[in-house]
Motif scaffolding. Structure first.
Motif, PDB file in Angstrom:
ATOM      1  N   PHE A 195       0.850  -1.191   0.000  1.00  0.00           N
ATOM      2  CA  PHE A 195       0.000   0.000   0.000  1.00  0.00           C
ATOM      3  C   PHE A 195       0.884   1.238   0.000  1.00  0.00           C
ATOM      4  O   PHE A 195       1.763   1.389   0.854  1.00  0.00           O
ATOM      5  CB  PHE A 195      -0.911   0.019   1.232  1.00  0.00           C
ATOM      6  N   THR A 196       0.658   2.108  -0.972  1.00  0.00           N
ATOM      7  CA  THR A 196       1.413   3.357  -1.072  1.00  0.00           C
ATOM      8  C   THR A 196       0.434   4.516  -1.099  1.00  0.00           C
ATOM      9  O   THR A 196      -0.496   4.534  -1.916  1.00  0.00           O
ATOM     10  CB  THR A 196       2.274   3.397  -2.347  1.00  0.00           C
ATOM     11  N   LEU A 197       0.647   5.471  -0.210  1.00  0.00           N
ATOM     12  CA  LEU A 197      -0.193   6.662  -0.158  1.00  0.00           C
ATOM     13  C   LEU A 197       0.627   7.844  -0.666  1.00  0.00           C
ATOM     14  O   LEU A 197       1.590   8.265  -0.032  1.00  0.00           O
ATOM     15  CB  LEU A 197      -0.682   6.920   1.268  1.00  0.00           C
ATOM     16  N   ILE A 198       0.257   8.345  -1.830  1.00  0.00           N
ATOM     17  CA  ILE A 198       0.906   9.524  -2.413  1.00  0.00           C
ATOM     18  C   ILE A 198       0.012  10.721  -2.121  1.00  0.00           C
ATOM     19  O   ILE A 198      -1.173  10.697  -2.443  1.00  0.00           O
ATOM     20  CB  ILE A 198       1.070   9.361  -3.943  1.00  0.00           C
ATOM     21  N   THR A 199       0.565  11.749  -1.507  1.00  0.00           N
ATOM     22  CA  THR A 199      -0.275  12.907  -1.201  1.00  0.00           C
ATOM     23  C   THR A 199       0.284  14.188  -1.791  1.00  0.00           C
ATOM     24  O   THR A 199       1.494  14.414  -1.797  1.00  0.00           O
ATOM     25  CB  THR A 199      -0.484  13.071   0.320  1.00  0.00           C
ATOM     26  N   GLN A 200      -0.626  14.991  -2.300  1.00  0.00           N
ATOM     27  CA  GLN A 200      -0.286  16.338  -2.752  1.00  0.00           C
ATOM     28  C   GLN A 200      -0.337  17.336  -1.594  1.00  0.00           C
ATOM     29  O   GLN A 200       0.089  18.471  -1.751  1.00  0.00           O
ATOM     30  CB  GLN A 200      -1.270  16.784  -3.845  1.00  0.00           C
ATOM     31  N   ASN A 239       3.448   4.507   5.049  1.00  0.00           N
ATOM     32  CA  ASN A 239       4.087   4.555   3.726  1.00  0.00           C
ATOM     33  C   ASN A 239       3.515   5.720   2.925  1.00  0.00           C
ATOM     34  O   ASN A 239       2.692   5.540   2.029  1.00  0.00           O
ATOM     35  CB  ASN A 239       3.898   3.240   2.979  1.00  0.00           C
ATOM     36  N   VAL A 240       3.940   6.935   3.271  1.00  0.00           N
ATOM     37  CA  VAL A 240       3.414   8.161   2.664  1.00  0.00           C
ATOM     38  C   VAL A 240       4.506   8.834   1.836  1.00  0.00           C
ATOM     39  O   VAL A 240       5.626   9.028   2.313  1.00  0.00           O
ATOM     40  CB  VAL A 240       2.920   9.148   3.747  1.00  0.00           C
ATOM     41  N   ILE A 241       4.157   9.183   0.612  1.00  0.00           N
ATOM     42  CA  ILE A 241       5.056   9.944  -0.260  1.00  0.00           C
ATOM     43  C   ILE A 241       4.485  11.352  -0.387  1.00  0.00           C
ATOM     44  O   ILE A 241       3.417  11.539  -0.969  1.00  0.00           O
ATOM     45  CB  ILE A 241       5.186   9.304  -1.653  1.00  0.00           C
ATOM     46  N   GLU A 242       5.192  12.328   0.159  1.00  0.00           N
ATOM     47  CA  GLU A 242       4.736  13.721   0.106  1.00  0.00           C
ATOM     48  C   GLU A 242       5.358  14.396  -1.116  1.00  0.00           C
ATOM     49  O   GLU A 242       6.459  14.928  -1.051  1.00  0.00           O
ATOM     50  CB  GLU A 242       5.137  14.460   1.380  1.00  0.00           C
ATOM     51  N   ILE A 243       4.648  14.386  -2.232  1.00  0.00           N
ATOM     52  CA  ILE A 243       5.252  14.884  -3.465  1.00  0.00           C
ATOM     53  C   ILE A 243       5.382  16.405  -3.499  1.00  0.00           C
ATOM     54  O   ILE A 243       6.155  16.944  -4.293  1.00  0.00           O
ATOM     55  CB  ILE A 243       4.480  14.393  -4.714  1.00  0.00           C
ATOM     56  N   HIS A 244       4.653  17.097  -2.642  1.00  0.00           N
ATOM     57  CA  HIS A 244       4.769  18.553  -2.562  1.00  0.00           C
ATOM     58  C   HIS A 244       5.442  19.012  -1.270  1.00  0.00           C
ATOM     59  O   HIS A 244       5.437  20.200  -0.973  1.00  0.00           O
ATOM     60  CB  HIS A 244       3.387  19.206  -2.691  1.00  0.00           C
ATOM     61  N   GLY A 245       6.014  18.075  -0.519  1.00  0.00           N
ATOM     62  CA  GLY A 245       6.716  18.429   0.703  1.00  0.00           C
ATOM     63  C   GLY A 245       5.799  18.524   1.901  1.00  0.00           C
ATOM     64  O   GLY A 245       4.648  18.070   1.878  1.00  0.00           O
ATOM     65  N   ASN A 246       6.325  19.143   2.967  1.00  0.00           N
ATOM     66  CA  ASN A 246       5.579  19.271   4.217  1.00  0.00           C
ATOM     67  C   ASN A 246       5.847  20.647   4.798  1.00  0.00           C
ATOM     68  O   ASN A 246       6.995  21.012   5.046  1.00  0.00           O
ATOM     69  CB  ASN A 246       6.019  18.184   5.197  1.00  0.00           C
ATOM     70  N   VAL A 247       4.793  21.413   5.016  1.00  0.00           N
ATOM     71  CA  VAL A 247       4.932  22.793   5.484  1.00  0.00           C
ATOM     72  C   VAL A 247       5.485  22.861   6.901  1.00  0.00           C
ATOM     73  O   VAL A 247       5.978  23.917   7.325  1.00  0.00           O
ATOM     74  CB  VAL A 247       3.583  23.535   5.380  1.00  0.00           C
ATOM     75  N   CYS A 248       5.427  21.774   7.636  1.00  0.00           N
ATOM     76  CA  CYS A 248       5.945  21.754   9.001  1.00  0.00           C
ATOM     77  C   CYS A 248       7.392  21.276   9.073  1.00  0.00           C
ATOM     78  O   CYS A 248       7.861  20.843  10.123  1.00  0.00           O
ATOM     79  CB  CYS A 248       5.051  20.904   9.892  1.00  0.00           C
ATOM     80  N   ARG A 249       8.074  21.322   7.945  1.00  0.00           N
ATOM     81  CA  ARG A 249       9.518  21.148   7.910  1.00  0.00           C
ATOM     82  C   ARG A 249      10.144  22.426   7.357  1.00  0.00           C
ATOM     83  O   ARG A 249       9.540  23.114   6.528  1.00  0.00           O
ATOM     84  CB  ARG A 249       9.943  19.970   7.027  1.00  0.00           C
ATOM     85  N   THR A 250      11.355  22.712   7.791  1.00  0.00           N
ATOM     86  CA  THR A 250      12.093  23.887   7.333  1.00  0.00           C
ATOM     87  C   THR A 250      13.419  23.430   6.733  1.00  0.00           C
ATOM     88  O   THR A 250      14.040  22.487   7.248  1.00  0.00           O
ATOM     89  CB  THR A 250      12.358  24.852   8.504  1.00  0.00           C
TER      90      THR A 250
END
Length: 244
Positions: A93-98, A111-122
């Protein structure tokens, strides 16, 4: 509407968009109630601002950080996490999120792929700097954060307009799509590149393809063979009601 019989599938890919997080109080960027209907993304989310006005980027994303300090996953996030946790070891199972809100992980998805990144990382805006991206909840309301290594402005670890997808996430996405047998897009317009092409890759691999969205896709994408209309928090529990 019947729950999907997941016993028929071994490699499942789910793509999520802003519609999944609306019930958590996170506004979408596009469509009805979308943020881009009120503000120009070029003024707050374009990569050129890193050189001309990096504070503008923090104005928008700092506000989102403050909102996420209290936001909670909704039933759609939770159901997807529970689904993944209950799958048998022979399934992938792969969860790709925008989405850039991190709510899938907060709900328990692994198993999450954050293709647009994460706003709570700097991370550092200098591409040659070796600063590692790190978790950060500071909204930087009154100050532009500066890298302690190279003195360049820091930035949210997200994909801005004019930037490419992160190399690792793009590779992982292509790998998941090339042999999946079930592809489900949830809460996304399906019209924004490159995510708009994911269903084509899944269809080429022979996967069953399903779109779950509040509104019908216009124009229709012929690679989506099934379409279920409704809010993600209502449709996801119905379709993901059975695991095996």
């Amino acid at each position: 509407m019947k729950a999907i019989n997941f016993s028929h599938y071994r490699k499942i890919v789910v793509l999520t968009g802003a519609g999944v997080s609306v019930a958590s109080g996170i506004r979408p960027f596009r469509g009805k109630g979308g943020l881009w209907n009120e503000i120009n993304p070029i003024e707050y989310a374009d990569s050129s601002l890193l050189k001309t006005n990096p504070r503008a980027i923090w104005q928008l994303d700092g506000a989102l950080r403050k909102q996420l300090a209290t936001a909670q996953p909704n039933v759609a996030h939770i159901k997807l996490a529970q689904f993944e946790a209950k799958l048998s070891p022979d399934k992938q199972f792969t969860l790709i999120t925008q989405n850039i809100d991190g709510l899938h992980q907060l709900a328990g998805s692994s198993n999450v792929i954050e293709i647009h990144g994460n706003v709570c990382r700097t991370r550092c805006s200098n591409p040659t700097c070796n600063l590692t991206a790190y978790l950060d909840s500071n909204p930087y309301d009154d100050v532009l954060p500066i890298c302690q290594i190279c003195s360049s402005p820091l930035r949210p670890d997200i994909v801005l307009f004019g930037e490419h997808l992160p190399v690792k996430e793009e590779w992982l996405t292509k790998r998941a799509l090339r042999d999946c047998d079930l592809f489900i897009a949830i809460g996304t317009s399906g019209t924004v590149y490159p995510a708009s092409g994911f269903v084509r890759s899944a269809d080429y691999a022979g996967a069953r393809t399903i779109l779950i969205n509040l509104e019908p896709m216009e124009p229709k994408n012929p690679y989506f063979k099934e379409e279920y209309l409704g809010a993600a928090e209502e449709i996801v529990p119905l379709l993901f009601g059975a695991t095996s």
